[in-house]
Motif scaffolding. Sequence first.
Motif, mmCIF file in Angstrom:
data_model
loop_
_atom_site.group_PDB
_atom_site.id
_atom_site.type_symbol
_atom_site.label_atom_id
_atom_site.label_comp_id
_atom_site.label_asym_id
_atom_site.label_seq_id
_atom_site.Cartn_x
_atom_site.Cartn_y
_atom_site.Cartn_z
ATOM 1 N N ASN A 2 42.071 15.103 24.852
ATOM 2 C CA ASN A 2 41.614 14.411 26.058
ATOM 3 C C ASN A 2 42.494 13.189 26.295
ATOM 4 O O ASN A 2 42.438 12.225 25.538
ATOM 5 C CB ASN A 2 40.148 14.008 25.908
ATOM 6 C CG ASN A 2 39.560 13.518 27.197
ATOM 7 O OD1 ASN A 2 40.269 13.309 28.178
ATOM 8 N ND2 ASN A 2 38.263 13.331 27.209
ATOM 9 N N VAL A 5 40.842 9.335 27.273
ATOM 10 C CA VAL A 5 40.122 8.476 26.337
ATOM 11 C C VAL A 5 41.008 7.285 25.991
ATOM 12 O O VAL A 5 42.127 7.452 25.513
ATOM 13 C CB VAL A 5 39.740 9.253 25.055
ATOM 14 C CG1 VAL A 5 39.107 8.322 24.036
ATOM 15 C CG2 VAL A 5 38.804 10.382 25.389
ATOM 16 N N LYS A 7 42.067 4.093 23.794
ATOM 17 C CA LYS A 7 41.968 3.808 22.367
ATOM 18 C C LYS A 7 42.461 2.407 22.053
ATOM 19 O O LYS A 7 43.281 1.842 22.773
ATOM 20 C CB LYS A 7 42.781 4.827 21.574
ATOM 21 C CG LYS A 7 42.245 6.236 21.718
ATOM 22 C CD LYS A 7 42.925 7.193 20.808
ATOM 23 C CE LYS A 7 42.280 8.562 20.968
ATOM 24 N NZ LYS A 7 42.730 9.491 19.980
ATOM 25 N N ALA A 14 38.417 5.141 19.555
ATOM 26 C CA ALA A 14 38.067 5.240 20.974
ATOM 27 C C ALA A 14 37.270 4.002 21.393
ATOM 28 O O ALA A 14 36.407 3.530 20.650
ATOM 29 C CB ALA A 14 37.255 6.487 21.228
ATOM 30 N N GLU A 16 34.532 1.812 23.367
ATOM 31 C CA GLU A 16 33.156 2.054 23.793
ATOM 32 C C GLU A 16 32.805 1.089 24.920
ATOM 33 O O GLU A 16 33.219 -0.066 24.907
ATOM 34 C CB GLU A 16 32.202 1.828 22.622
ATOM 35 C CG GLU A 16 32.451 2.765 21.463
ATOM 36 C CD GLU A 16 31.577 2.451 20.264
ATOM 37 O OE1 GLU A 16 30.938 1.375 20.244
ATOM 38 O OE2 GLU A 16 31.540 3.279 19.345
#
Length: 54
Positions: A2, A5, A7, A14, A16
């Motif tokens: 993916n 995402v 980072k 990843a 949040e």
Amino acid sequence: MNLSVEKCPRCKAALEVKENPSCKAIVIKACPAGHYEKEFHPALETYIEINKVP
């Protein structure tokens, strides 16, 4: 894989999304370990990136 995402540049975890009760328009994404934080401000149409030093 993916590609969308985001980072942490330091630990590669990843990011949040953090809840921001003071302003619903600002989106804050942070590293779970607290190394990095990225804020999107739609009124300014810009990102603010914060690298936290240990």
